[in-house]
Design a protein around this motif. Structure first.
Motif, PDB file in Angstrom:
ATOM      1  N   ALA A  91       0.874  -1.173   0.000  1.00 48.61           N
ATOM      2  CA  ALA A  91       0.000   0.000   0.000  1.00 48.61           C
ATOM      3  C   ALA A  91       0.907   1.217   0.000  1.00 48.61           C
ATOM      4  O   ALA A  91       1.189   1.805   1.034  1.00 48.61           O
ATOM      5  CB  ALA A  91      -0.910  -0.004   1.223  1.00 48.61           C
ATOM      6  N   LEU A  92       1.383   1.563  -1.178  1.00 48.93           N
ATOM      7  CA  LEU A  92       2.365   2.628  -1.324  1.00 48.93           C
ATOM      8  C   LEU A  92       1.758   3.797  -2.095  1.00 48.93           C
ATOM      9  O   LEU A  92       0.937   3.604  -2.987  1.00 48.93           O
ATOM     10  CB  LEU A  92       3.608   2.107  -2.051  1.00 48.93           C
ATOM     11  CG  LEU A  92       4.303   0.918  -1.371  1.00 48.93           C
ATOM     12  CD1 LEU A  92       5.377   0.344  -2.299  1.00 48.93           C
ATOM     13  CD2 LEU A  92       4.906   1.329  -0.038  1.00 48.93           C
ATOM     14  N   GLY A  93       2.168   5.011  -1.758  1.00 47.02           N
ATOM     15  CA  GLY A  93       1.639   6.180  -2.450  1.00 47.02           C
ATOM     16  C   GLY A  93       0.139   6.287  -2.267  1.00 47.02           C
ATOM     17  O   GLY A  93      -0.375   6.312  -1.149  1.00 47.02           O
ATOM     18  N   GLY A  94      -0.570   6.321  -3.374  1.00 43.08           N
ATOM     19  CA  GLY A  94      -2.018   6.437  -3.321  1.00 43.08           C
ATOM     20  C   GLY A  94      -2.689   5.296  -2.586  1.00 43.08           C
ATOM     21  O   GLY A  94      -3.763   5.468  -2.003  1.00 43.08           O
ATOM     22  N   PHE A 149       9.295  12.713   3.742  1.00 44.30           N
ATOM     23  CA  PHE A 149      10.550  13.184   3.156  1.00 44.30           C
ATOM     24  C   PHE A 149      11.447  12.013   2.738  1.00 44.30           C
ATOM     25  O   PHE A 149      12.166  12.093   1.743  1.00 44.30           O
ATOM     26  CB  PHE A 149      11.307  14.067   4.147  1.00 44.30           C
ATOM     27  CG  PHE A 149      10.791  15.481   4.249  1.00 44.30           C
ATOM     28  CD1 PHE A 149       9.522  15.822   3.805  1.00 44.30           C
ATOM     29  CD2 PHE A 149      11.574  16.487   4.810  1.00 44.30           C
ATOM     30  CE1 PHE A 149       9.041  17.113   3.910  1.00 44.30           C
ATOM     31  CE2 PHE A 149      11.107  17.789   4.911  1.00 44.30           C
ATOM     32  CZ  PHE A 149       9.837  18.104   4.467  1.00 44.30           C
ATOM     33  N   THR A 150      11.439  10.943   3.524  1.00 43.33           N
ATOM     34  CA  THR A 150      12.320   9.803   3.233  1.00 43.33           C
ATOM     35  C   THR A 150      11.657   8.748   2.365  1.00 43.33           C
ATOM     36  O   THR A 150      12.311   7.780   1.963  1.00 43.33           O
ATOM     37  CB  THR A 150      12.789   9.131   4.543  1.00 43.33           C
ATOM     38  OG1 THR A 150      11.641   8.612   5.252  1.00 43.33           O
ATOM     39  CG2 THR A 150      13.542  10.124   5.418  1.00 43.33           C
ATOM     40  N   SER A 151      10.366   8.920   2.072  1.00 41.37           N
ATOM     41  CA  SER A 151       9.604   7.943   1.268  1.00 41.37           C
ATOM     42  C   SER A 151       9.733   6.531   1.843  1.00 41.37           C
ATOM     43  O   SER A 151       9.817   5.549   1.106  1.00 41.37           O
ATOM     44  CB  SER A 151      10.080   7.949  -0.194  1.00 41.37           C
ATOM     45  OG  SER A 151       9.888   9.212  -0.785  1.00 41.37           O
ATOM     46  N   VAL A 191       7.652  11.360  -2.798  1.00 43.04           N
ATOM     47  CA  VAL A 191       8.817  12.243  -2.897  1.00 43.04           C
ATOM     48  C   VAL A 191       9.975  11.551  -3.622  1.00 43.04           C
ATOM     49  O   VAL A 191      10.788  12.210  -4.284  1.00 43.04           O
ATOM     50  CB  VAL A 191       9.243  12.739  -1.493  1.00 43.04           C
ATOM     51  CG1 VAL A 191      10.610  13.409  -1.530  1.00 43.04           C
ATOM     52  CG2 VAL A 191       8.211  13.725  -0.954  1.00 43.04           C
ATOM     53  N   SER A 192      10.052  10.239  -3.557  1.00 43.19           N
ATOM     54  CA  SER A 192      11.107   9.510  -4.275  1.00 43.19           C
ATOM     55  C   SER A 192      10.949   9.640  -5.781  1.00 43.19           C
ATOM     56  O   SER A 192      11.881   9.357  -6.546  1.00 43.19           O
ATOM     57  CB  SER A 192      11.101   8.026  -3.882  1.00 43.19           C
ATOM     58  OG  SER A 192       9.918   7.388  -4.351  1.00 43.19           O
ATOM     59  N   LEU A 193       9.770  10.074  -6.239  1.00 46.22           N
ATOM     60  CA  LEU A 193       9.513  10.300  -7.664  1.00 46.22           C
ATOM     61  C   LEU A 193       9.528  11.790  -8.015  1.00 46.22           C
ATOM     62  O   LEU A 193       9.209  12.172  -9.133  1.00 46.22           O
ATOM     63  CB  LEU A 193       8.148   9.710  -8.050  1.00 46.22           C
ATOM     64  CG  LEU A 193       7.956   8.217  -7.793  1.00 46.22           C
ATOM     65  CD1 LEU A 193       6.526   7.811  -8.071  1.00 46.22           C
ATOM     66  CD2 LEU A 193       8.926   7.399  -8.639  1.00 46.22           C
TER      67      LEU A 193
END
Length: 265
Positions: free
Chosen positions: A114-117, A168-170, A140-142
């Motif tokens: 369950a990453l990002g959206g 900040f660190t994704s 943020v990593s993108l």
């Protein structure tokens, strides 16, 4: 109602499961958002539905996040058009907010990444039960930021310092890490995810779910000025007496019995 990217499974005690099935990776597409909104309308308006569970038919992924290929392909149409990009962000925010504001308990049964959206959808649910995969706001990593409500919901759930660190660190959190910081409510094994989610959902379904919906509205108001929250809480308290649930709960209290909210319907 027919759906292309989700299945709805109505189970015992008024628990309805929304099973996301948007191959190949359960990416958040326009069609998926439309289906989710229609499901929120359908299940929200159905008095026989007392609790909603959102999960995935994908073996490894709960929800992958936004459809990045589609974003790249359509990116040219938004070149120099900040309002258009804002509109796309607002579109996702409003979709997920339908579940955050639905006056019924909503549980995310997270059976994979369950990453990002995908994390943002889970954050919009009232409870998160996770079995495997990783969870986090990784935009943020993108070179992006969470745009579907993640910066707001994670900050309110975990506090500014921890949300800032994770965004900040994704960071991609393992289930136990997410549990330790309060990002998820419970961790279980893949084999027991359905069983334990069902048990919890049925426990909620046997309770005063209309009161829960009113409490949910008041809890959301706690994120604003306290004076406004007091007003919403007072009005919500008054509305509980229109639901019929206090009659069941108070009668059981004086008889020293367990209230049967489900059977009283």
């Amino acid at each position: 109602m027919s759906y292309e990217t989700i299945q709805i499974d109505r189970r015992d005690k008024g628990v309805a499961w929304i099973i996301i099935d948007n191959p190949p990776a359960n990416a958040i597409s326009e069609k998926l958002m439309t289906d989710l909104e229609q499901a929120a309308d359908e299940l929200g308006a159905d008095p026989s539905v007392r609790v909603i569970v959102i999960t995935s038919a994908h073996e490894k992924t709960f929800v992958a996040g936004a459809d990045l290929k589609a974003m790249i392909q359509s990116g040219s149409q938004y070149a120099g058009n900040e309002a258009g990009i804002v509109q796309q962000s607002v579109r996702m925010q409003q979709c997920f907010n339908r579940f955050a504001t639905l006056p019924k308990p909503v549980i995310a049964a997270i059976n994979g990444h369950a990453l990002g959206g995908g994390c943002e959808l889970a954050l919009a649910c009232d409870f998160r039960i996770m079995s495997k995969g990783k969870i986090g706001l990784t935009e943020v990593s993108l070179g992006l930021i969470p745009g579907a409500g993640g910066t707001q919901r994670m900050t309110r759930l975990l506090g500014r310092a921890k949300a800032t660190e994770l965004i900040f660190t994704s960071k991609r959190l393992e289930p136990e890490e997410a549990l330790q910081i309060g990002l998820v409510n419970k961790v279980t094994t893949p084999e027991k995810l359905v069983e334990e989610t069902t048990a919890f959902a049925e426990q909620l379904a046997e309770g005063a779910v209309k009161a829960m919906g009113l409490a949910k509205r008041s809890i959301h108001a706690a994120e604003g000025p306290v004076e406004d929250g007091f007003i919403i809480e007072a009005h919500s308290f008054a509305q509980t007496f229109k639901t019929g649930e206090p009659a069941v709960g108070l009668d059981a209290f004086f008889q020293k019995k367990k209230p049967q909210f489900l059977r009283s319907l």
